[in-house]
Enzyme design. Sequence first.
Site, PDB file in Angstrom:
ATOM      1  N   ASN A   1     -19.736   3.711   0.661  1.00  0.00           N
ATOM      2  CA  ASN A   1     -19.322   2.516  -0.087  1.00  0.00           C
ATOM      3  C   ASN A   1     -19.678   2.720  -1.558  1.00  0.00           C
ATOM      4  OD1 ASN A   1     -22.087   1.349  -0.586  1.00  0.00           O
ATOM      5  ND2 ASN A   1     -22.101   1.409   1.652  1.00  0.00           N
TER       6      ASN A   1
ATOM      7  N   ASP B   1     -22.086  -0.922   8.195  1.00  0.00           N
ATOM      8  CA  ASP B   1     -22.252  -1.674   9.438  1.00  0.00           C
ATOM      9  C   ASP B   1     -21.884  -0.829  10.655  1.00  0.00           C
ATOM     10  OD1 ASP B   1     -23.156  -4.044   8.326  1.00  0.00           O
ATOM     11  OD2 ASP B   1     -21.118  -4.683   7.805  1.00  0.00           O
TER      12      ASP B   1
ATOM     13  N   LYS C   1     -15.336  20.833  11.669  1.00  0.00           N
ATOM     14  CA  LYS C   1     -14.360  20.185  10.805  1.00  0.00           C
ATOM     15  C   LYS C   1     -13.075  19.854  11.584  1.00  0.00           C
ATOM     16  CE  LYS C   1     -11.760  20.635   6.578  1.00  0.00           C
ATOM     17  NZ  LYS C   1     -10.930  21.584   5.877  1.00  0.00           N
TER      18      LYS C   1
ATOM     19  N   LYS D   1     -29.977 -13.552  10.113  1.00  0.00           N
ATOM     20  CA  LYS D   1     -30.827 -12.356  10.096  1.00  0.00           C
ATOM     21  C   LYS D   1     -32.309 -12.700  10.216  1.00  0.00           C
ATOM     22  CE  LYS D   1     -27.513  -9.392   7.873  1.00  0.00           C
ATOM     23  NZ  LYS D   1     -27.348  -7.969   7.599  1.00  0.00           N
TER      24      LYS D   1
ATOM     25  N   PHE E   1     -30.198  -8.859   0.815  1.00  0.00           N
ATOM     26  CA  PHE E   1     -29.148  -9.049  -0.185  1.00  0.00           C
ATOM     27  C   PHE E   1     -27.860  -9.392   0.551  1.00  0.00           C
ATOM     28  CE2 PHE E   1     -30.185  -7.691  -4.598  1.00  0.00           C
ATOM     29  CZ  PHE E   1     -31.547  -7.505  -4.415  1.00  0.00           C
TER      30      PHE E   1
ATOM     31  N   ILE F   1     -30.968  -3.161   9.993  1.00  0.00           N
ATOM     32  CA  ILE F   1     -32.353  -2.824   9.621  1.00  0.00           C
ATOM     33  C   ILE F   1     -33.088  -4.076   9.149  1.00  0.00           C
ATOM     34  CG2 ILE F   1     -33.773  -1.258   8.235  1.00  0.00           C
ATOM     35  CD1 ILE F   1     -31.139   0.423   7.860  1.00  0.00           C
TER      36      ILE F   1
ATOM     37  N   LYS G   1     -26.024 -16.051   6.493  1.00  0.00           N
ATOM     38  CA  LYS G   1     -26.603 -14.716   6.721  1.00  0.00           C
ATOM     39  C   LYS G   1     -28.125 -14.795   6.772  1.00  0.00           C
ATOM     40  CE  LYS G   1     -24.056 -11.392   5.098  1.00  0.00           C
ATOM     41  NZ  LYS G   1     -23.379 -10.520   4.127  1.00  0.00           N
TER      42      LYS G   1
HETATM   43  N1  CTP Z   1     -28.447  -4.622   6.163  1.00  0.00           N
HETATM   44  C1  CTP Z   1     -29.292  -3.795   6.870  1.00  0.00           C
HETATM   45  N2  CTP Z   1     -28.790  -3.042   7.898  1.00  0.00           N
HETATM   46  C2  CTP Z   1     -27.497  -3.100   8.218  1.00  0.00           C
HETATM   47  C3  CTP Z   1     -26.619  -3.936   7.489  1.00  0.00           C
HETATM   48  C4  CTP Z   1     -27.125  -4.679   6.462  1.00  0.00           C
HETATM   49  O1  CTP Z   1     -30.474  -3.742   6.576  1.00  0.00           O
HETATM   50  N3  CTP Z   1     -27.031  -2.360   9.220  1.00  0.00           N
HETATM   51  C5  CTP Z   1     -28.998  -5.471   5.096  1.00  0.00           C
HETATM   52  C6  CTP Z   1     -28.576  -5.126   3.693  1.00  0.00           C
HETATM   53  O2  CTP Z   1     -29.480  -4.221   3.104  1.00  0.00           O
HETATM   54  C7  CTP Z   1     -28.590  -6.477   3.014  1.00  0.00           C
HETATM   55  C8  CTP Z   1     -28.215  -7.430   4.105  1.00  0.00           C
HETATM   56  O3  CTP Z   1     -28.508  -6.770   5.333  1.00  0.00           O
HETATM   57  O4  CTP Z   1     -29.897  -6.834   2.617  1.00  0.00           O
HETATM   58  C9  CTP Z   1     -26.803  -7.907   4.092  1.00  0.00           C
HETATM   59  O5  CTP Z   1     -25.942  -6.928   4.468  1.00  0.00           O
HETATM   60  P1  CTP Z   1     -24.373  -7.168   4.639  1.00  0.00           P
HETATM   61  O6  CTP Z   1     -23.808  -5.857   5.030  1.00  0.00           O
HETATM   62  O7  CTP Z   1     -23.841  -7.815   3.432  1.00  0.00           O
HETATM   63  O8  CTP Z   1     -24.362  -8.201   5.813  1.00  0.00           O
HETATM   64  P2  CTP Z   1     -23.610  -8.098   7.162  1.00  0.00           P
HETATM   65  O9  CTP Z   1     -24.591  -8.327   8.208  1.00  0.00           O
HETATM   66  O10 CTP Z   1     -22.849  -6.845   7.198  1.00  0.00           O
HETATM   67  O11 CTP Z   1     -22.623  -9.311   7.130  1.00  0.00           O
HETATM   68  P3  CTP Z   1     -21.067  -9.290   6.853  1.00  0.00           P
HETATM   69  O12 CTP Z   1     -20.520  -8.172   7.659  1.00  0.00           O
HETATM   70  O13 CTP Z   1     -20.659 -10.635   7.240  1.00  0.00           O
HETATM   71  O14 CTP Z   1     -20.894  -9.076   5.367  1.00  0.00           O
END
Ligand code: CTP
Length: 398
Positions: free
Chosen positions: A208, A276, A286, A342, A324, A306, A338
Amino acid sequence: MLADKHILLIIGGGIAAFKSLDLIRRLRERGARVTPVLTRAGEQFVTPLSVSALAGAKLYRDLFDLTDEAEMGHIQLSRAADLIVVAPATADLMAKMAQGRADDLASTLLLATDTPVLLAPAMNVRMWQHPATQRNLATLRGDAVRFVGPNEGDMACGEYGPGRMAEPMEILAAVEASFAAGPLAGKHVLVTSGPTHEPIDPVRYIANRSSGAQGTALAAALRDLGARVTFVTGPATVPPPDGVTVVKVETAAQMSEAVQAALPADAAVFAAAVADWRVANASGSKMKKDGSGAAPALQFAENPDILAQVAQMRTGRPGLVVGFAAETDDVIAHATAKRARKGCDWIVANDVSPGTGIMGGTENAVTVITAQGAEAWPRMDKAAVARRLADKLAAALV
Ligand code: CTP
């Protein structure tokens, strides 16, 4: 002031060693006690007599000086100080430190110590820029060694560029900064940062646009308030800050492991943009086109969350868990949901719609969502957001 502070000053072999004599004087003027160590190479540039006379203390030179071993072993010598300063830190000393070698008194002290270390590098421009030195620099930064300089300018060897040792007053400021007992002194804060890379095959991955800028600025701000920071970072474009313990990872699974290994912590801030999903059927070799025109079917598996794992720990949960939320629409509503989902204490929400220029940019506009509600902060530099967040965190942890 440095009253009652004990500095072990290692003087390496470089023309800049003469500046270390001035450094000794200035440290002592501010009340510090200086124990000098002069390397064999250092003796070529300044005399043992001038060093010990200015320090008003015994000079240590040799690992195998048995009298010294009886008086004070090298282990004890390395730990008795409040700070070890290496000035000038030569390319050779940095290489020895990075490799963990201990073949003279200086390198043995640096390996045996559990005291913070500050390096003032000094060397020829090409030596500083050489990939080997830059590798050593990165390794040492990852070991929480702090640096002051080198500065750019004319060098004794006639070249121009980075490599000049920082001036004694700059080194002095860095020494004083390392003793500034901030509100987070004695606290361990864990920060995740950067993107993750999820392999598709050995040469391709899913990533990303996170640069790691906000997480890096935050780690630096927390360090500046006196925290011991463990910085777990994915492959970010912004280099990690000095003076923090850096753990480099690639995938979300590795980040999860590194976070668990770094606990316990007083606070944990999850600024990483974690993927995610990972590719469940990633190929060990490959992937090749098979000529049929058919695209490979990637299957995905969900990565560990996490932040949620740590926020929901039953025992050993950090006192403050901050997440975040990077959103593109309904920012506050999504981020509030969120936070609840979480189980973290705060969510720092930001709008990363392409028009904002926030993702990968230098500024951020965040809303901090806590149990007390939402606080919208004005758009500012990422470093300013980091400082304000670090201050808020420090106030919450006392
Ligand atoms: N985060 C994490 N581990 C993951 C995904 C996210 O620790 N596998 C943490 C990020 O570091 C951030 C927060 O979760 O602090 C939000 O992540 P985000 O990807 O925006 O949230 P999602 O749970 O993916 O929600 P959505 O898919 O609805 O955006």
